[in-house]
Design a protein around this motif. Structure first.
Motif, short mmCIF file in Angstrom:
data_model
loop_
_atom_site.label_atom_id
_atom_site.label_comp_id
_atom_site.label_asym_id
_atom_site.label_seq_id
_atom_site.Cartn_x
_atom_site.Cartn_y
_atom_site.Cartn_z
N MET A 55 0.83 -1.20 0.00
CA MET A 55 0.00 0.00 0.00
C MET A 55 0.87 1.26 0.00
N ILE A 56 1.95 1.21 0.76
CA ILE A 56 2.88 2.35 0.76
C ILE A 56 3.49 2.54 -0.63
N CYS A 57 3.77 1.43 -1.29
CA CYS A 57 4.36 1.50 -2.63
C CYS A 57 3.44 2.21 -3.62
N LEU A 58 2.13 2.12 -3.42
CA LEU A 58 1.20 2.75 -4.36
C LEU A 58 1.46 4.24 -4.46
N GLY A 59 1.81 4.87 -3.34
CA GLY A 59 2.10 6.29 -3.36
C GLY A 59 3.54 6.60 -3.75
N VAL A 60 4.47 5.79 -3.26
CA VAL A 60 5.89 6.08 -3.45
C VAL A 60 6.31 5.93 -4.91
N PHE A 61 5.80 4.89 -5.58
CA PHE A 61 6.28 4.57 -6.92
C PHE A 61 5.41 5.10 -8.05
N ALA A 62 4.27 5.69 -7.73
CA ALA A 62 3.41 6.23 -8.79
C ALA A 62 4.11 7.27 -9.66
N PRO A 63 4.97 8.16 -9.12
CA PRO A 63 5.62 9.15 -9.98
C PRO A 63 6.55 8.57 -11.04
N TYR A 213 -9.18 15.36 -3.50
CA TYR A 213 -10.41 14.56 -3.58
C TYR A 213 -10.08 13.08 -3.62
N MET A 214 -9.11 12.71 -4.44
CA MET A 214 -8.68 11.32 -4.53
C MET A 214 -8.20 10.81 -3.17
N GLY A 215 -7.39 11.61 -2.49
CA GLY A 215 -6.81 11.18 -1.23
C GLY A 215 -7.84 11.03 -0.12
N LEU A 216 -8.72 12.01 0.01
CA LEU A 216 -9.68 11.97 1.10
C LEU A 216 -10.72 10.87 0.91
N GLN A 217 -11.15 10.64 -0.35
CA GLN A 217 -12.09 9.54 -0.55
C GLN A 217 -11.40 8.20 -0.30
N THR A 341 -0.99 8.71 -0.48
CA THR A 341 -0.29 9.12 0.74
C THR A 341 -1.26 9.80 1.70
N ILE A 342 -2.07 10.71 1.18
CA ILE A 342 -3.10 11.35 2.00
C ILE A 342 -4.06 10.29 2.55
N GLY A 343 -4.45 9.37 1.69
CA GLY A 343 -5.40 8.35 2.09
C GLY A 343 -4.91 7.48 3.22
N ALA A 344 -3.60 7.24 3.28
CA ALA A 344 -3.06 6.39 4.34
C ALA A 344 -2.96 7.11 5.68
N LEU A 345 -2.99 8.44 5.68
CA LEU A 345 -2.79 9.20 6.92
C LEU A 345 -3.99 9.08 7.86
N VAL A 346 -5.21 9.09 7.32
CA VAL A 346 -6.39 9.08 8.18
C VAL A 346 -6.51 7.79 8.99
#
Length: 401
Positions: A55-63, A213-217, A341-346
């Motif tokens: 799940m962490i990789c989804l944010g780290v490697f997307a760029p 919007y993507m992150g919060l949803q 990354t935003i999504g994982a914070l909540v």
């Protein structure tokens, strides 16, 4: 757009099969955690870290995806990512903890790249059917997740496999998808986009609205997966029923995935839809904290329907806000990098609040804030406008559906 109906159907089928394989590694591991910790000597904490790693990789490697597309083209990047996903999924079944960690890291990185490129393919090849094709691949993604959750343990028992072999078994459908995508390597790289710098999109206001919007949803979806059952159990629901309510919520996502296109197609923009879905996602979550426990099942169904529709909507918005393929690539990379990354914070904050206070009561205001933030960002992201990068000549208002 593919040139004829047969080619179009094959292209959609390939896209749907690709999406089916992008969530297999998550539930297949989680359902086996008790067996893994019991037989391998891996601590529960270590197993939890390994579960979170993809799940962490989804944010780290997307760029990485936009860079690879610029250099190698979409099809070559996708095929290599699928081959890497096959290898990573298989590697999880070998060499104990080291294979599990390395395989999860490789598979997560490849999924991150594929996540970014799915909206790009929709933008390039299905610009006249954006909402429908997006809903189809999102539904397939959820079906893959459900299949891995439901079939991993029965397959292990039926085939008399060790848990490690059970994890590696899911490399087979990924290998099939890789084989079906190999002919796309012959397609010449698409160089029709502009020459924008990758940093340009990060300075665009509308791009940030879509990203938030993507992150919060996403944060609400992760809250359901990680905390719905514990919240219900703390409020007095028995473990089996809490699991059933959570499962019903996840299954309801599938119906929501397919309902969204009908609304998107008929609406002049996505503002009211995004606002309504944000409230329909967030209010049931807050209701689980304060409403009578007897209301949990209907609240979970409403939340699941809205969450599924929201995910389809936000991925569709990524495409609709992009005037060309290159912008879609950059915007998709940004939204899925910063967004996840935003999504994982909540969910992390929910865990900390529970640790600090000893209950989930304090989570209420966090969920209210997330709900309002999702509604506001969704309203802004839902306007019929393009993400216009420096040097672009796109109009300010868009009309594709």
């Amino acid at each position: 757009m593919p040139r004829n109906a047969i080619a179009g159907g094959l292209a959609i089928g390939a896209l749907v099969l690709l999406a089916f394989n992008l969530r297999l590694i998550f539930p297949s591991l989680s359902v086996l955690l008790p067996e893994i910790t019991r037989t391998s000597g891996i601590s529960a904490a270590t197993a939890g870290y390994v579960t979170a790693l993809p799940m962490i990789c989804l944010g780290v490697f997307a760029p990485i995806a936009p860079i690879c597309v610029h250099r190698f083209g979409i099809e070559r990047t996708l095929v290599v990512a699928l081959l890497g996903l096959t290898a990573g999924t298989a590697l999880r079944g070998f060499h104990g903890l080291h294979g599990l960690v390395l395989g999860s890291l490789l598979a997560g990185a490849c999924i991150a790249v594929c996540n970014v490129l799915l909206p790009v393919l929709v933008r390039r090849d299905f610009s006249g059917r954006v909402a429908l094709v997006t809903a189809l691949y999102v539904t397939s993604m959820n079906l893959g997740s459900a299949a891995a959750a439901a079939l991993t343990i029965p397959l292990i028992r039926a085939l008399d496999l060790a848990w490690s072999s059970g994890l590696a078994l899911w490399a087979l459908p990924v290998a099939l998808a890789s084989a079906l995508w190999l002919p796309w390597l012959k397609r010449r790289p698409d160089r029709r986009g502009g020459t924008y710098a990758s940093g340009d999109v990060w300075r665009n206001r509308l791009a940030w609205q879509v990203t938030i919007y993507m992150g919060l949803q996403s944060s609400m979806a992760y809250t359901v997966l990680g905390w719905m059952a514990p919240i219900l159990r703390e409020r007095g629901m028995d473990p089996a029923t809490a699991g059933l309510v959570t499962s019903a919520c996840i299954v309801a996502n599938l119906a929501g995935n397919l309902l969204a296109p009908a609304v998107i197609k008929r609406a002049p923009d996505q503002r009211l839809l995004s606002l309504a879905l944000a409230l329909a996602c967030g209010l049931p979550l807050t209701g689980l904290l304060i409403a009578p426990v007897a209301w949990a099942f209907p609240l979970s169904l409403v939340q699941g329907l809205a969450q599924g529709a929201t995910f389809s909507t936000v991925l569709t918005i990524i495409v609709l806000r992009s005037p060309n393929t290159e912008t879609a690539t950059l915007l998709s990379g940004m939204t899925q990098s910063a967004g996840y990354t935003i999504g994982a914070l909540v969910p992390l904050l929910i865990g900390l609040i529970h640790h600090w206070t000893g209950s989930f009561t304090g989570v209420l205001w966090l969920l209210v804030f997330v709900t309002l933030g999702t509604a506001l960002s969704g309203w802004s992201a839902g306007r019929n406008r393009y993400v216009v990068l420096p040097g672009g000549s796109s109009p300010a208002v868009s009309t594709p559906h």
